[in-house]
Design a protein around this motif. Structure first.
Motif, PDB file in Angstrom:
ATOM      1  N   THR A  30       0.839  -1.194   0.000  1.00  0.00           N
ATOM      2  CA  THR A  30       0.000   0.000   0.000  1.00  0.00           C
ATOM      3  C   THR A  30       0.875   1.245   0.000  1.00  0.00           C
ATOM      4  N   THR A  31       0.312   2.355  -0.422  1.00  0.00           N
ATOM      5  CA  THR A  31       0.992   3.653  -0.322  1.00  0.00           C
ATOM      6  C   THR A  31       0.166   4.612   0.526  1.00  0.00           C
ATOM      7  N   SER A  32      -0.807   4.071   1.254  1.00  0.00           N
ATOM      8  CA  SER A  32      -1.754   4.905   1.990  1.00  0.00           C
ATOM      9  C   SER A  32      -2.172   4.219   3.285  1.00  0.00           C
ATOM     10  N   ALA A  33      -2.456   5.014   4.302  1.00  0.00           N
ATOM     11  CA  ALA A  33      -2.937   4.476   5.571  1.00  0.00           C
ATOM     12  C   ALA A  33      -4.397   4.037   5.498  1.00  0.00           C
ATOM     13  N   THR A  34      -5.042   4.259   4.383  1.00  0.00           N
ATOM     14  CA  THR A  34      -6.468   3.924   4.282  1.00  0.00           C
ATOM     15  C   THR A  34      -6.711   2.445   4.030  1.00  0.00           C
ATOM     16  N   ARG A  35      -5.720   1.735   3.471  1.00  0.00           N
ATOM     17  CA  ARG A  35      -5.959   0.351   3.053  1.00  0.00           C
ATOM     18  C   ARG A  35      -4.693  -0.485   3.245  1.00  0.00           C
ATOM     19  N   GLY A  36      -4.836  -1.792   3.099  1.00  0.00           N
ATOM     20  CA  GLY A  36      -3.687  -2.685   3.218  1.00  0.00           C
ATOM     21  C   GLY A  36      -3.211  -2.788   4.657  1.00  0.00           C
ATOM     22  N   TYR A  37      -1.898  -2.785   4.841  1.00  0.00           N
ATOM     23  CA  TYR A  37      -1.299  -2.815   6.179  1.00  0.00           C
ATOM     24  C   TYR A  37       0.057  -2.133   6.095  1.00  0.00           C
ATOM     25  N   TYR A  38       0.529  -1.630   7.225  1.00  0.00           N
ATOM     26  CA  TYR A  38       1.711  -0.779   7.236  1.00  0.00           C
ATOM     27  C   TYR A  38       2.236  -0.671   8.661  1.00  0.00           C
ATOM     28  N   LEU A  39       3.418  -0.097   8.816  1.00  0.00           N
ATOM     29  CA  LEU A  39       4.032   0.135  10.118  1.00  0.00           C
ATOM     30  C   LEU A  39       3.867   1.610  10.447  1.00  0.00           C
ATOM     31  N   VAL A  40       3.427   1.916  11.683  1.00  0.00           N
ATOM     32  CA  VAL A  40       3.083   3.307  11.989  1.00  0.00           C
ATOM     33  C   VAL A  40       3.378   3.662  13.444  1.00  0.00           C
ATOM     34  N   GLN A  53      -3.543  -2.397  10.229  1.00  0.00           N
ATOM     35  CA  GLN A  53      -4.350  -2.555   9.013  1.00  0.00           C
ATOM     36  C   GLN A  53      -4.939  -1.199   8.607  1.00  0.00           C
ATOM     37  N   GLY A  54      -5.184  -1.020   7.318  1.00  0.00           N
ATOM     38  CA  GLY A  54      -5.831   0.189   6.840  1.00  0.00           C
ATOM     39  C   GLY A  54      -7.237   0.305   7.401  1.00  0.00           C
ATOM     40  N   THR A  55      -7.557   1.481   7.935  1.00  0.00           N
ATOM     41  CA  THR A  55      -8.813   1.671   8.659  1.00  0.00           C
ATOM     42  C   THR A  55      -9.941   2.190   7.779  1.00  0.00           C
ATOM     43  N   VAL A  56      -9.654   3.180   6.948  1.00  0.00           N
ATOM     44  CA  VAL A  56     -10.714   3.837   6.179  1.00  0.00           C
ATOM     45  C   VAL A  56     -11.388   2.854   5.234  1.00  0.00           C
ATOM     46  N   ALA A  57     -10.600   1.991   4.579  1.00  0.00           N
ATOM     47  CA  ALA A  57     -11.195   1.004   3.669  1.00  0.00           C
ATOM     48  C   ALA A  57     -12.127   0.068   4.430  1.00  0.00           C
ATOM     49  N   GLU A  66     -16.127  -0.430   3.828  1.00  0.00           N
ATOM     50  CA  GLU A  66     -16.659  -1.746   3.475  1.00  0.00           C
ATOM     51  C   GLU A  66     -17.634  -2.292   4.509  1.00  0.00           C
ATOM     52  N   HIS A  67     -17.348  -2.071   5.789  1.00  0.00           N
ATOM     53  CA  HIS A  67     -18.127  -2.723   6.848  1.00  0.00           C
ATOM     54  C   HIS A  67     -18.998  -1.769   7.662  1.00  0.00           C
ATOM     55  N   GLY A  68     -18.868  -0.464   7.443  1.00  0.00           N
ATOM     56  CA  GLY A  68     -19.693   0.497   8.178  1.00  0.00           C
ATOM     57  C   GLY A  68     -19.550   0.330   9.675  1.00  0.00           C
ATOM     58  N   PRO A  69     -20.667   0.252  10.407  1.00  0.00           N
ATOM     59  CA  PRO A  69     -20.603   0.143  11.867  1.00  0.00           C
ATOM     60  C   PRO A  69     -19.888  -1.119  12.360  1.00  0.00           C
ATOM     61  N   GLY A  70     -19.757  -2.109  11.504  1.00  0.00           N
ATOM     62  CA  GLY A  70     -19.067  -3.336  11.892  1.00  0.00           C
ATOM     63  C   GLY A  70     -17.576  -3.324  11.626  1.00  0.00           C
ATOM     64  N   GLN A 109     -14.922  -1.966  13.170  1.00  0.00           N
ATOM     65  CA  GLN A 109     -13.992  -2.262  14.258  1.00  0.00           C
ATOM     66  C   GLN A 109     -14.001  -3.738  14.615  1.00  0.00           C
ATOM     67  N   ALA A 110     -15.171  -4.355  14.626  1.00  0.00           N
ATOM     68  CA  ALA A 110     -15.244  -5.792  14.916  1.00  0.00           C
ATOM     69  C   ALA A 110     -14.509  -6.585  13.840  1.00  0.00           C
ATOM     70  N   SER A 111     -14.664  -6.182  12.594  1.00  0.00           N
ATOM     71  CA  SER A 111     -13.990  -6.864  11.492  1.00  0.00           C
ATOM     72  C   SER A 111     -12.472  -6.722  11.610  1.00  0.00           C
ATOM     73  N   LEU A 112     -12.009  -5.505  11.929  1.00  0.00           N
ATOM     74  CA  LEU A 112     -10.575  -5.268  12.077  1.00  0.00           C
ATOM     75  C   LEU A 112     -10.000  -6.070  13.239  1.00  0.00           C
ATOM     76  N   ARG A 113     -10.720  -6.125  14.349  1.00  0.00           N
ATOM     77  CA  ARG A 113     -10.232  -6.897  15.499  1.00  0.00           C
ATOM     78  C   ARG A 113     -10.137  -8.389  15.155  1.00  0.00           C
ATOM     79  N   ALA A 114     -11.139  -8.887  14.448  1.00  0.00           N
ATOM     80  CA  ALA A 114     -11.137 -10.303  14.077  1.00  0.00           C
ATOM     81  C   ALA A 114      -9.967 -10.620  13.150  1.00  0.00           C
ATOM     82  N   SER A 115      -9.747  -9.778  12.137  1.00  0.00           N
ATOM     83  CA  SER A 115      -8.632 -10.047  11.229  1.00  0.00           C
ATOM     84  C   SER A 115      -7.296  -9.840  11.946  1.00  0.00           C
ATOM     85  N   GLY A 116      -7.236  -8.859  12.861  1.00  0.00           N
ATOM     86  CA  GLY A 116      -6.018  -8.652  13.641  1.00  0.00           C
ATOM     87  C   GLY A 116      -5.654  -9.880  14.456  1.00  0.00           C
ATOM     88  N   HIS A 117      -6.660 -10.533  15.022  1.00  0.00           N
ATOM     89  CA  HIS A 117      -6.425 -11.761  15.786  1.00  0.00           C
ATOM     90  C   HIS A 117      -5.797 -12.832  14.888  1.00  0.00           C
TER      91      HIS A 117
END
Length: 199
Positions: A75-85, A101-105, A109-113, A115-123
């Motif tokens: 990625t070249t952006s904090a909106t998508r993919g994954y990166y070190l920050v 992981q990129g947050t804005v994307a 994609e998931h709207g109100p869900g 954060q739950a999606s990001l936590r699950a993939s982070g696990h």
């Protein structure tokens, strides 16, 4: 300006800087140029990595400023993919080094869900990087401010480290930790990236 000095300035000065107009603010320069330039120097030109810093857009300071390292193959952006920050909590003088992981994307994609999606993939991603758990032990971060983006940044964290202000004086440690973070970043790409998490 050393990396530790730049990170400490941001952590210490950002809460008060946000009370002033951001246009041409000296701390904005540290976030957008000073700290990224120092990171580029440490990484070296052969690394093939992009470094960017953000203190917000236009006439508004960001709730959480950041300085990120991007692998253009991911990625070249904090909106998508994954990166070190590097992320700076609003409620205390500290700095997080986060493989994230990129947050804005995810929000789009998931709207109100999101954060739950990001936590699950982070696990799942932590499991794929279990060999880095000892070197980068922080499994969760707190940024101390409300909002979709700060909450998303917290949920998007995979693994990393947290520094107090006194830790930022140890430039050797910061350099070693940066190398460990980059190793985890590269390992995640080699292991399939976000696709390493079962759907």
């Amino acid at each position: 300006m050393s990396l530790g000095h730049a990170l400490r300035r941001i952590a210490e000065e950002y809460p008060l800087a946000r009370l002033e107009p951001p246009a041409n603010h000296p701390l904005g320069w540290v976030i957008r140029r000073g700290a990224p330039d120092e990171l580029r120097r440490l990484l070296g030109p052969q690394a093939g990595l992009l470094v960017k810093g953000s203190a917000g857009r236009g006439s508004r300071w960001a709730a959480v400023p950041w300085i990120a390292v991007f692998d253009p193959g991911v990625t070249t952006s904090a909106t998508r993919g994954y990166y070190l920050v590097y992320l700076f909590p609003a409620d205390r003088e500290a700095v997080h080094l986060s493989l994230a992981q990129g947050t804005v994307a995810a929000i789009r994609e998931h709207g109100p869900g999101a954060q739950a999606s990001l936590r699950a993939s982070g696990h799942g991603l932590r499991a794929a990087l279990s060999d880095f758990a000892e070197r980068l032990p922080e499994r969760a971060i707190r940024l101390g401010t409300e909002g979709d983006l700060p909450g998303g940044y917290e949920a998007a964290h995979i693994l990393g480290l947290t520094y107090g202000l006194d830790d930022l004086g140890d430039e050797r440690r910061l350099t070693e930790d940066l190398a460990a973070g980059l190793s985890a970043y590269r390992a995640l790409r080699a292991r399939g990236g976000l696709a390493a998490v079962p759907g």
